[in-house]
Design a protein around this motif. Structure first.
Motif, PDB file in Angstrom:
ATOM      1  N   GLY A  36       0.775  -1.240   0.000  1.00 42.74           N
ATOM      2  CA  GLY A  36       0.000   0.000   0.000  1.00 42.74           C
ATOM      3  C   GLY A  36       0.802   1.284   0.000  1.00 42.74           C
ATOM      4  N   HIS A  37       2.096   1.186  -0.313  1.00 42.38           N
ATOM      5  CA  HIS A  37       2.932   2.387  -0.357  1.00 42.38           C
ATOM      6  C   HIS A  37       3.201   2.817  -1.798  1.00 42.38           C
ATOM      7  CE1 HIS A  37       3.594   1.295   3.837  1.00 42.38           C
ATOM      8  NE2 HIS A  37       3.906   2.575   4.006  1.00 42.38           N
ATOM      9  N   THR A  50       1.111   6.731   0.541  1.00 41.87           N
ATOM     10  CA  THR A  50       0.279   5.539   0.551  1.00 41.87           C
ATOM     11  C   THR A  50      -0.779   5.694  -0.536  1.00 41.87           C
ATOM     12  OG1 THR A  50      -1.223   6.485   2.199  1.00 41.87           O
ATOM     13  CG2 THR A  50       0.586   5.114   3.029  1.00 41.87           C
TER      14      THR A  50
END
Length: 95
Positions: A36-37, A50
């Motif tokens: 999720g980055h 993010t």
């Protein structure tokens, strides 16, 4: 989506300088990771952002390191990512 992408086209919706457009085309990249980055550079560097993908991949929200959200409508294919924001439409190719 989980990959590195390079900006290949910039379609401004609001006036931007030619120099900013050139910088986005030259340096514009995004790298999305499974956890999720996102890192990369669009109008400025994103070092520890993010992202969240919703609506079946049609809505992407990128948040920079201080949590500022940048929502966009997204169209994702195997090798192309189109991000449509209020300010501009960006086309990215997988690298």
């Amino acid at each position: 989506m989980i990959n590195s992408w390079k900006v290949t086209a910039v379609e401004p919706k609001t006036p931007i300088s030619d120099s900013l457009k050139t910088v986005i085309l030259t340096d514009g990249t995004l790298t999305f990771t499974k956890d999720g980055h996102v890192t990369g550079f669009l109008t400025r560097e994103i070092t520890n952002g993010t992202y969240a993908l919703t609506k079946g991949g049609k809505n992407l929200v990128i948040k920079d390191e201080v949590g500022t959200p940048y929502p966009c409508e997204s169209t994702i294919t195997n090798d192309e990512l189109v991000l449509d924001t209020k300010e501009m439409k960006l086309t990215l190719k997988k690298i």
